[in-house]
Write an enzyme that holds these catalytic residues in place. Structure first.
Site, PDB file in Angstrom:
ATOM      1  N   CYS A   2      54.061  47.158  42.353  1.00 26.44           N
ATOM      2  CA  CYS A   2      53.904  48.480  42.922  1.00 26.44           C
ATOM      3  C   CYS A   2      54.016  49.446  41.762  1.00 26.44           C
ATOM      4  CB  CYS A   2      55.019  48.752  43.914  1.00 26.44           C
ATOM      5  SG  CYS A   2      55.173  47.450  45.157  1.00 26.44           S
ATOM      6  N   ARG A  27      48.095  49.563  40.592  1.00 31.58           N
ATOM      7  CA  ARG A  27      49.182  48.598  40.785  1.00 31.58           C
ATOM      8  C   ARG A  27      49.405  48.253  42.258  1.00 31.58           C
ATOM      9  NH1 ARG A  27      52.200  48.393  36.196  1.00 31.58           N
ATOM     10  NH2 ARG A  27      53.887  47.397  37.315  1.00 31.58           N
ATOM     11  N   TRP A  74      52.117  47.667  47.036  1.00 31.31           N
ATOM     12  CA  TRP A  74      51.285  46.485  47.296  1.00 31.31           C
ATOM     13  C   TRP A  74      52.221  45.529  48.010  1.00 31.31           C
ATOM     14  CZ3 TRP A  74      51.077  41.233  45.981  1.00 31.31           C
ATOM     15  CH2 TRP A  74      49.833  40.614  46.168  1.00 31.31           C
ATOM     16  N   ASN A 100      60.042  48.001  42.684  1.00 32.62           N
ATOM     17  CA  ASN A 100      58.901  47.133  42.373  1.00 32.62           C
ATOM     18  C   ASN A 100      59.468  45.747  42.143  1.00 32.62           C
ATOM     19  OD1 ASN A 100      56.508  46.007  41.392  1.00 32.62           O
ATOM     20  ND2 ASN A 100      56.890  46.729  39.307  1.00 32.62           N
ATOM     21  N   GLY A 101      58.872  44.729  42.761  1.00 38.06           N
ATOM     22  CA  GLY A 101      59.348  43.371  42.522  1.00 38.06           C
ATOM     23  C   GLY A 101      59.885  42.734  43.784  1.00 38.06           C
ATOM     24  N   GLU A 482      33.922  33.307  35.478  1.00 40.08           N
ATOM     25  CA  GLU A 482      34.214  34.740  35.437  1.00 40.08           C
ATOM     26  C   GLU A 482      33.209  35.521  36.296  1.00 40.08           C
ATOM     27  OE1 GLU A 482      36.518  36.562  34.762  1.00 40.08           O
ATOM     28  OE2 GLU A 482      35.688  38.556  34.479  1.00 40.08           O
ATOM     29  N   LYS A 486      34.162  37.909  39.519  1.00 40.11           N
ATOM     30  CA  LYS A 486      33.780  39.329  39.654  1.00 40.11           C
ATOM     31  C   LYS A 486      33.170  39.574  41.028  1.00 40.11           C
ATOM     32  CE  LYS A 486      35.588  40.761  37.230  1.00 40.11           C
ATOM     33  NZ  LYS A 486      36.458  40.155  36.365  1.00 40.11           N
ATOM     34  N   GLU A 489      35.836  39.210  43.933  1.00 39.66           N
ATOM     35  CA  GLU A 489      36.911  40.187  44.090  1.00 39.66           C
ATOM     36  C   GLU A 489      36.427  41.555  44.552  1.00 39.66           C
ATOM     37  OE1 GLU A 489      39.337  40.618  40.518  1.00 39.66           O
ATOM     38  OE2 GLU A 489      37.595  40.484  39.225  1.00 39.66           O
ATOM     39  N   HIS A 505      27.501  16.060  42.679  1.00 38.45           N
ATOM     40  CA  HIS A 505      28.540  15.115  43.113  1.00 38.45           C
ATOM     41  C   HIS A 505      29.295  15.618  44.341  1.00 38.45           C
ATOM     42  CE1 HIS A 505      27.680  12.607  39.716  1.00 38.45           C
ATOM     43  NE2 HIS A 505      27.816  13.635  38.889  1.00 38.45           N
ATOM     44  N   LYS A 600      45.900  45.398  40.124  1.00 37.22           N
ATOM     45  CA  LYS A 600      45.490  45.087  38.755  1.00 37.22           C
ATOM     46  C   LYS A 600      46.590  44.410  37.955  1.00 37.22           C
ATOM     47  CE  LYS A 600      42.779  46.658  34.995  1.00 37.22           C
ATOM     48  NZ  LYS A 600      41.805  45.589  35.233  1.00 37.22           N
TER      49      LYS A 600
HETATM   50  C1  G6P Z   1      45.257  40.402  38.382  1.00 42.66           C
HETATM   51  C2  G6P Z   1      43.993  41.200  38.240  1.00 42.66           C
HETATM   52  C3  G6P Z   1      42.952  40.414  37.441  1.00 42.66           C
HETATM   53  C4  G6P Z   1      43.540  39.962  36.117  1.00 42.66           C
HETATM   54  C5  G6P Z   1      44.832  39.165  36.305  1.00 42.66           C
HETATM   55  C6  G6P Z   1      45.547  38.897  34.985  1.00 42.66           C
HETATM   56  O1  G6P Z   1      45.060  39.346  39.243  1.00 42.66           O
HETATM   57  O2  G6P Z   1      43.477  41.554  39.502  1.00 42.66           O
HETATM   58  O3  G6P Z   1      41.832  41.248  37.199  1.00 42.66           O
HETATM   59  O4  G6P Z   1      42.604  39.199  35.436  1.00 42.66           O
HETATM   60  O5  G6P Z   1      45.730  39.917  37.117  1.00 42.66           O
HETATM   61  O6  G6P Z   1      45.993  40.103  34.433  1.00 42.66           O
HETATM   62  P1  G6P Z   1      46.388  40.315  32.929  1.00 42.66           P
HETATM   63  O7  G6P Z   1      46.859  41.735  32.859  1.00 42.66           O
HETATM   64  O8  G6P Z   1      47.478  39.331  32.626  1.00 42.66           O
HETATM   65  O9  G6P Z   1      45.183  40.063  32.100  1.00 42.66           O
END
Ligand code: G6P
Length: 605
Positions: A2, A27, A74, A100-101, A482, A486, A489, A505, A600
């Protein structure tokens, strides 16, 4: 995970809190709240479900004060609701708390100490604030002593707290364990924030906090006390970032701005880490520590893990050192057998990811050397690793990571080149990284200039399907993962990144008429094979699209990428995938920057 903000000694407290929370929305953004006190007996609590914009609309003009705290949530404990939104407060309205946490033992504490206390929410946070109040009353403790007593009972993997007491209305009480929290030092006022980004309009001078410290903050004093009760003196550090860098300017979404910034990020990395003649300028001690290792272990989560998969190829090809890549949340609890002399590389955009930090704590306990590659100066993983290299990508605000991914790969390439040169690898000596990054920057620019084509391809291929495949082999497979992430998400299309040869397979059973299958073809050795695998899916009705390196292109290919060194092709091939995801999300009317269920910076395990 958060976002927390606080301020004391500033009549603009409401504005500072709301602006700060807006910057911290990355966050978490399912509910939010503020509490402010004007020191004259007036105080206000405003909470809401939804975004900070909702909170703003609920803050009526009479809400004012000079000291206050705020939170964007969050959800971890309890559904998204106004009752579960922070700040939480004690039943006698004396203490207000944001958090937070996660507190692991909150149920036990509730049962042991608070069985007679009525609760308004389902959160662990409310247990903490009610406990503080209980100890203040029953043990006749002042706010700080009651706070300390409560903290001593908590078991939690990570937390950060910011508390106010109506009896000392100009004082903020702060404590943290593993979770990020900074104190910003202003002129006649002070602020608190989970990330310096939130307070750059107020100050550039920040104090970091250590785990176990308790801090009391008044308008003109920051008193830090360590876990043993000793006063600690600490000098602020300067955050060298412009507040404007955190605005999205004329862009509709941060993600598009950040995709567009990638060519400049490549140039910036070359300027920062390479000499005019292209020689890597990396700390000798770091290179010596890596040279001494018999194996590299790259650890990361999400997009950073994917950047590690590309990094493995770079370190193995350029520096000839065996490299493993691990998902941090797995590594932390199922540590593989390690080599005799491991060296750890933590990839983390934020430098705060709890899963990755957990691994670093174990690595430090075992005494192994480590490097954190991060975008955030002074972040937790940066402080705690032996070495740090910064990505210099500028703040990345959109939840979907773009420029941090390409910056991580480019920096891994520079590091692998430096290491390969140090160990005398011919392939590293012949690899002209400066020239290559120049070509990459130009190539990226050419791709981001093709936005109309990519929007059209998104319409033709992805808008009408609820599933999609990205496929490739080797390094192209790493990019497929990757690319799929993208799309998942931000557009909520169920996407898989797949090793193209492995499809037959089992997974090929999922291909139906019209299923989009997007193939990456950037490596000479595997180009023909991936083309055959695409044919196999076409024969089962798939609608295929190819993203191909120019020198490997044939008639009928859809997207042609400029040629750069094969090892660096992921830096280009990922860009169309980023834009395909962007336009699919945009044209579905979704919030590109703030996708559902995600945050994030994930500071819980
Ligand atoms: C979250 C974000 C991702 C990110 C991951 C790792 O899940 O939504 O976009 O890749 O954390 O984050 P970091 O800050 O460790 O790269």
């Amino acid at each position: 995970m958060c976002g927390i903000v606080g301020v004391t000694g500033n009549d603009n407290a409401v504005k500072i809190l709301l602006n700060g929370l807006e910057k911290l929305e990355y966050r978490g953004y399912d509910s939010a709240g503020i509490y402010v006190n004007d020191q004259k007996g007036q105080d206000y609590l405003v909470k809401t479900k939804g975004r900070i914009s909702e909170l703003r609309s609920k803050v009526t003009p009479d809400v004012h004060g000079s000291t206050g705290i705020g939170h964007t949530r969050w959800a971890t404990h309890g559904v998204v609701s106004v009752a579960n939104a922070h700040p939480h407060f004690s039943n006698d309205d004396r203490f207000y708390l944001v958090h937070n946490g996660v507190i692991d033992n909150f149920q036990e504490l509730k049962a042991k100490y608070l069985s007679d206390v009525p609760f308004r929410s389902q959160t662990d946070t409310e247990v903490v604030v009610q406990l503080i109040d209980k100890f203040a009353i029953e043990d006749n403790l002042d706010a700080k002593a009651a706070f300390l007593k409560t903290l001593s009972l908590l078991k939690g993997s990570s937390y950060a707290f910011l508390m106010m007491d109506r009896e000392q209305p100009d004082t903020l009480f702060v404590a943290k364990n593993k979770s990020p929290l900074l104190i910003g030092v202003g002129d006649g006022f002070n602020v608190v924030c989970s990330d310096a980004l939130a307070m750059l309009k107020e100050t550039h001078n920040f104090l970091e906090l250590m785990d176990g410290e308790v801090v009391t903050i008044t308008p003109d004093k920051v008193a830090i006390q360590d876990a043993d009760g000793n006063a600690v003196e600490r000098k602020p550090f300067h955050v060298d970032m412009n507040a404007d860098e955190t605005d999205k300017g004329t862009y509709p979404f941060y993600m598009l701005k950040e995709v567009d910034e990638q060519p400049n990020v490549m140039r910036k990395l070359a300027q920062t880490y390479l000499s005019e003649h292209g020689e890597p300028q990396i700390d000798d001690k770091l290179i010596a520590a890596m040279e001494a290792a018999d194996r590299l272990y790259i650890v990361g989560a999400g997009t950073s893990y994917h950047a590690g998969l590309v990094g493995k190829r770079l370190f193995e090809n350029l520096a000839h050192i065996p490299t493993e890549v691990h998902v941090s949340s797995e590594f932390a609890y199922e540590q593989p057998m390690l080599s005799k002399k491991p060296f750890f590389i933590f990839l983390t955009q934020s430098g705060e990811t709890a899963d990755s930090r957990e691994v670093l704590v174990n690595v430090n306990d075992a005494g192994y050397p480590s490097l954190t590659i991060t975008n955030v100066q002074n972040s937790t993983l940066s402080r705690e690793a032996t070495y740090t290299l910064l990505l210099h990508a500028g703040p990345e605000i959109a939840v979907a990571s773009t420029k941090a991914y390409t910056a991580q790969i480019a920096l891994e390439a520079i590091l692998a080149k430096a290491l390969g040169e140090a160990t005398g690898q011919i392939v590293a000596q012949n690899f002209n990284i400066r020239q290559q990054l120049g070509l990459v920057a130009t190539g990226m620019q050419a791709i981001v200039d093709e936005k109309d084509t990519l929007e059209q391809l998104s319409n033709d291929y992805l808008m009408k399907s609820n599933k999609a495949f990205y496929i490739g082999r080797g390094i192209d497979h790493a990019v497929s993962l990757e690319a799929a992430l993208k799309l998942k998400e931000i557009s909520y299309v169920q996407a898989e990144g797949f090793a193209s040869g492995e499809l037959k397979h089992g997974t090929i059973a999922l291909i139906e008429k019209g299923t989009p299958v997007i193939g990456f073809i950037t490596q000479a050795k595997t180009a023909g094979l991936t083309r055959s695998n695409l044919q196999e899916t076409m024969a089962r009705g798939a609608k295929t699209l190819t993203i191909v390196r120019e020198s490997l292109a044939i008639e009928g290919d859809n997207l042609i990428l400029p040629d750069v060194d094969e090892m660096l092709m992921p830096l280009l091939s990922v860009v169309p995938a980023q834009l395909l995801a962007y336009y699919t999300s945009l044209n579905k009317g979704l919030d590109v920057d703030k996708p559902r269920n995600l945050a994030k910076s994930v500071t819980v395990e």
